[in-house]
Design a protein around this motif. Structure first.
Motif, PDB file in Angstrom:
ATOM      1  N   VAL B  10     -38.904  38.830  33.238  1.00 40.62           N
ATOM      2  CA  VAL B  10     -40.503  38.445  32.902  1.00 40.62           C
ATOM      3  C   VAL B  10     -41.274  38.339  34.663  1.00 40.62           C
ATOM      4  N   ILE B  11     -41.699  38.707  34.740  1.00 40.87           N
ATOM      5  CA  ILE B  11     -42.289  39.041  36.047  1.00 40.87           C
ATOM      6  C   ILE B  11     -43.451  37.914  36.370  1.00 40.87           C
ATOM      7  N   ILE B  12     -43.084  37.220  36.849  1.00 42.93           N
ATOM      8  CA  ILE B  12     -43.941  36.369  37.322  1.00 42.93           C
ATOM      9  C   ILE B  12     -44.676  35.427  39.277  1.00 42.93           C
ATOM     10  N   GLY B  13     -45.728  35.644  38.917  1.00 45.56           N
ATOM     11  CA  GLY B  13     -47.144  35.924  40.129  1.00 45.56           C
ATOM     12  C   GLY B  13     -47.286  34.824  40.604  1.00 45.56           C
ATOM     13  N   ILE B  14     -46.909  34.456  42.153  1.00 45.37           N
ATOM     14  CA  ILE B  14     -47.314  32.693  42.575  1.00 45.37           C
ATOM     15  C   ILE B  14     -47.560  33.091  44.022  1.00 45.37           C
ATOM     16  N   VAL B  15     -49.786  33.833  43.989  1.00 39.75           N
ATOM     17  CA  VAL B  15     -49.921  34.463  45.787  1.00 39.75           C
ATOM     18  C   VAL B  15     -50.427  33.498  45.966  1.00 39.75           C
ATOM     19  N   GLY B  16     -51.217  33.426  47.129  1.00 44.36           N
ATOM     20  CA  GLY B  16     -51.805  32.528  48.189  1.00 44.36           C
ATOM     21  C   GLY B  16     -52.575  32.977  48.898  1.00 44.36           C
ATOM     22  N   ASP B  17     -53.042  31.416  50.164  1.00 42.52           N
ATOM     23  CA  ASP B  17     -53.085  31.568  50.850  1.00 42.52           C
ATOM     24  C   ASP B  17     -51.416  31.381  51.770  1.00 42.52           C
ATOM     25  N   SER B  18     -51.762  31.055  52.919  1.00 41.80           N
ATOM     26  CA  SER B  18     -50.571  30.378  53.707  1.00 41.80           C
ATOM     27  C   SER B  18     -50.892  28.824  54.058  1.00 41.80           C
ATOM     28  N   GLY B  19     -49.271  28.161  53.156  1.00 38.38           N
ATOM     29  CA  GLY B  19     -49.882  26.822  53.113  1.00 38.38           C
ATOM     30  C   GLY B  19     -50.495  26.193  51.953  1.00 38.38           C
ATOM     31  N   ALA B  20     -50.308  26.904  50.867  1.00 36.43           N
ATOM     32  CA  ALA B  20     -51.167  26.868  49.939  1.00 36.43           C
ATOM     33  C   ALA B  20     -50.429  26.420  48.397  1.00 36.43           C
ATOM     34  N   GLY B  21     -49.199  25.727  49.086  1.00 44.79           N
ATOM     35  CA  GLY B  21     -47.642  25.195  48.331  1.00 44.79           C
ATOM     36  C   GLY B  21     -47.720  26.362  47.124  1.00 44.79           C
ATOM     37  N   LYS B  22     -47.458  27.465  47.238  1.00 48.70           N
ATOM     38  CA  LYS B  22     -46.576  28.292  46.094  1.00 48.70           C
ATOM     39  C   LYS B  22     -45.413  28.049  46.431  1.00 48.70           C
ATOM     40  N   THR B  23     -45.074  28.528  47.701  1.00 51.97           N
ATOM     41  CA  THR B  23     -43.048  27.422  47.110  1.00 51.97           C
ATOM     42  C   THR B  23     -42.466  26.488  46.955  1.00 51.97           C
ATOM     43  N   THR B  24     -42.928  25.343  46.743  1.00 53.84           N
ATOM     44  CA  THR B  24     -43.130  24.041  46.398  1.00 53.84           C
ATOM     45  C   THR B  24     -43.644  24.754  44.070  1.00 53.84           C
ATOM     46  N   PHE B  25     -44.664  25.248  44.157  1.00 48.93           N
ATOM     47  CA  PHE B  25     -45.157  25.172  42.978  1.00 48.93           C
ATOM     48  C   PHE B  25     -43.446  25.920  42.439  1.00 48.93           C
ATOM     49  N   ALA B  26     -43.017  27.487  42.935  1.00 50.05           N
ATOM     50  CA  ALA B  26     -42.306  28.148  42.369  1.00 50.05           C
ATOM     51  C   ALA B  26     -41.290  27.631  42.350  1.00 50.05           C
ATOM     52  N   ALA B  27     -40.607  26.542  42.855  1.00 50.32           N
ATOM     53  CA  ALA B  27     -39.498  26.065  43.268  1.00 50.32           C
ATOM     54  C   ALA B  27     -39.635  25.144  41.826  1.00 50.32           C
ATOM     55  N   GLY B  28     -40.476  24.544  41.143  1.00 45.07           N
ATOM     56  CA  GLY B  28     -40.681  24.055  40.272  1.00 45.07           C
ATOM     57  C   GLY B  28     -40.622  24.591  39.181  1.00 45.07           C
ATOM     58  N   LEU B  29     -41.104  26.067  38.621  1.00 47.74           N
ATOM     59  CA  LEU B  29     -41.147  26.900  37.133  1.00 47.74           C
ATOM     60  C   LEU B  29     -40.427  26.836  37.429  1.00 47.74           C
ATOM     61  N   VAL B  30     -39.328  27.228  38.253  1.00 49.56           N
ATOM     62  CA  VAL B  30     -37.771  27.975  38.299  1.00 49.56           C
ATOM     63  C   VAL B  30     -36.722  26.545  37.899  1.00 49.56           C
ATOM     64  N   HIS B  31     -36.656  25.861  38.163  1.00 52.81           N
ATOM     65  CA  HIS B  31     -36.345  24.679  37.006  1.00 52.81           C
ATOM     66  C   HIS B  31     -37.024  24.544  36.000  1.00 52.81           C
ATOM     67  N   VAL B  32     -38.432  24.374  35.396  1.00 57.37           N
ATOM     68  CA  VAL B  32     -38.275  24.811  34.231  1.00 57.37           C
ATOM     69  C   VAL B  32     -38.169  25.487  33.731  1.00 57.37           C
ATOM     70  N   LEU B  33     -37.896  27.409  34.236  1.00 57.08           N
ATOM     71  CA  LEU B  33     -37.610  27.676  33.347  1.00 57.08           C
ATOM     72  C   LEU B  33     -35.339  28.407  33.367  1.00 57.08           C
ATOM     73  N   GLY B  34     -35.461  27.979  34.424  1.00 57.37           N
ATOM     74  CA  GLY B  34     -33.555  27.292  34.082  1.00 57.37           C
ATOM     75  C   GLY B  34     -32.848  27.973  35.613  1.00 57.37           C
ATOM     76  N   PRO B  35     -33.018  27.709  36.342  1.00 60.55           N
ATOM     77  CA  PRO B  35     -32.287  28.158  37.701  1.00 60.55           C
ATOM     78  C   PRO B  35     -31.196  29.237  37.256  1.00 60.55           C
ATOM     79  N   GLU B  36     -30.509  28.930  36.455  1.00 63.52           N
ATOM     80  CA  GLU B  36     -29.503  30.214  35.931  1.00 63.52           C
ATOM     81  C   GLU B  36     -29.814  31.919  35.462  1.00 63.52           C
ATOM     82  N   ARG B  37     -31.452  30.995  34.726  1.00 64.59           N
ATOM     83  CA  ARG B  37     -31.323  32.249  34.019  1.00 64.59           C
ATOM     84  C   ARG B  37     -33.229  33.166  35.392  1.00 64.59           C
ATOM     85  N   THR B  38     -33.420  32.873  36.775  1.00 65.43           N
ATOM     86  CA  THR B  38     -34.504  32.574  37.056  1.00 65.43           C
ATOM     87  C   THR B  38     -34.687  32.963  38.935  1.00 65.43           C
ATOM     88  N   ALA B  39     -34.904  34.520  39.080  1.00 67.25           N
ATOM     89  CA  ALA B  39     -34.448  34.426  40.237  1.00 67.25           C
ATOM     90  C   ALA B  39     -35.580  34.025  41.225  1.00 67.25           C
TER      91      ALA B  39
END
Lengths: 312, 312
Positions: B10-39
């Motif tokens: 499953v491919i999930i996109g998180i796009v936005g301008d610089s400083g829009a919080g993409k990395t922070t939002f993505a990091a939480g998603l990885v933990h909701v989905l499970g780091p062992e099954r999420t790249a």
């Protein structure tokens, strides 16, 4: 070499042990084929570990596990399909991994390195497979010259590295010889066993997988110019043709032979000086007639194999 | 989230301008989905030039020409097909290009960065496309915090970089909003316009391309916990649903709501602390209920879109 109708790049392999002269041979081929239509890729760029990483590991670059072989397979498939790749970079000077570089496929792609024929998927990619197999003493001299030169190793480090490398070469490099279409073997003439440069002879073992090329015209013209064909027995016991080119033939006649082989190629341009060039033990750029003739003969065979052009 | 029968990631996109919080939002998603099954892959790694390279050029990383977009397309296709890639690496600390790294696809792949929806081929790759659009003043504060922190810029360099970046954002980043399925917009509450952390509200614009999810049960449970749904008009004038989550709701109730949304996910594990985490202006790791709830809601939507599981 009019290739505008050609759909897929021609993929040419140059494999052999460390110091076997792959890069030198490849550089000349690129100039015979034309740098503007030839991309040259060093398979050693797919090393997985830097020299510093490897220091604590019982592994050498000659081991497939020390390389991104699956990525190499993927990239060769992409290039063959006309796609660009982002190729990793291994800097032999210092043995460092560096940022990758963007490579666009051209009509010809020369892939040279240690492990080009390591897997069935890789072997299937090549139109022609060369294997470099110089006399073993000569290879060690060449390797010493390179490793203690641009490689930055001391003589002691060089000597210390050989046992592990030779173990892995026997395990992983040498078995690839079996898949080659042509084996290119440089060796010193009997009268100069220490020769490592311009006067080396070269013997080409022509395997049955290499599409037939009528050598009669070449041998006729080359009769007094150091060309010879003989029946030989390969190390696996099978009969093969061996095409010999003498490194001690008269220079003027060798020059005529280079011009003749070049004239048979259908590109109509001036013969580049870079054909037959090598770096000697003192670091100077020199010319070898035997190397130039070998590169020209190899090109005739690869064009014949890849494009069905009976160029000789 | 039993995905063993699943053929493609499953491919999930998180796009936005610089400083829009993409990395922070993505990091939480990885933990909701499970780091062992999420790249998780940062698209900024496909920057073509280092910061030093760019110094002499009138180009910013926000311009597709400053990125290996064709290689990104190729790599996303390969990952989707279950193949590994050798991903380039851009180190934001110093803006240096580094050796590539080997990435194996997992069940979920989160791709976050500036230019994820820049081409039709890229847009076709995603199962769900999120777009991060915080209030503009807030984004500039977040960007300042990051760029003058790990980015290593001085305040003067930061200010000097904005005009070119904003020019290229308007040209290349903002137009990608049109392709998003959900737009995630953090903004300060009226009573605390300088807020940039735990008390931010968040508004989710739900586009018609997002498969329908019945929000009634969620709104019922969340009625007194800062959840609300309202009809809104998008900036393009079209009517949309807007799901609001308050950042100033009572902490205990927000905590209950997090537990409720987590309990609806079919993985049966303990709820990870990393959901809702962010780095505040002082560099400390903190928790935001609104962020956690946003990440959990986003996950329900993405599972519904990608796997057809009506999880809420």
């Amino acid at each position: 070499m009019a290739l505008t109708n050609q759909k897929k790049p021609v993929i040419i392999g140059i494999v052999g042990d460390s110091g076997a002269g792959k890069t030198t041979f490849a550089a000349g081929l690129v100039h015979v084929l034309g740098p503007e239509r030839t991309a040259s890729i060093c398979i050693d760029d797919y090393h997985r570990y830097s020299r510093a990483d490897r220091a604590g590991m019982d592994i050498t670059p000659h081991d497939p596990a020390c390389n991104y072989v699956d990525i190499l397979e993927q990239h060769v498939d992409l290039l063959r399909d006309g796609q660009p790749i982002l190729k990793p970079v291994y800097n032999h000077h210092g043995g460092r991994l560096e940022p990758p570089e963007y490579v666009v496929p051209k009509d010809f792609i020369v892939l040279e390195g240690l492990l080009g024929y390591a897997t069935p998927r890789l072997r299937d990619c090549f139109d022609v497979k060369f294997y470099m197999e110089p006399q073993e003493e000569l290879r060690i001299r060449w390797k010493y010259q390179r490793d203690t030169g641009v490689g930055g190793y001391t003589a002691a480090e060089f000597a210390a590295s050989l046992p592990l490398l030779n173990r892995d070469s026997a395990l992983h490099i040498a078995p690839q010889r079996a898949y080659a279409d042509m084996i290119v073997g440089f060796y010193p003439p009997d009268e100069a066993p220490e020769e490592s440069g311009a006067r080396l002879n070269v013997r080409h073992i022509l395997r049955p997988t290499l599409p037939y090329l009528d050598l009669a015209p070449l041998l006729e013209v080359g009769a007094d110019k150091g060309f010879d064909l003989e029946l030989a027995r390969d190390i696996d016991g099978r009969p093969v043709d061996a095409l010999l080119i003498s490194g001690t033939a008269d220079g003027e006649r060798s020059e005529e032979m280079e011009a003749y082989l070049w004239s048979l190629l259908p590109n109509g341009e001036a013969r580049p000086e870079a054909i037959g060039q090598f770096i000697d033990a003192k670091g100077s750029t020199r010319h070898s007639h035997a190397l130039a003739l070998s590169q020209l003969v190899a090109t005739h065979y690869l064009l014949n194999a890849a494009l069905g052009e009976n160029a000789v």
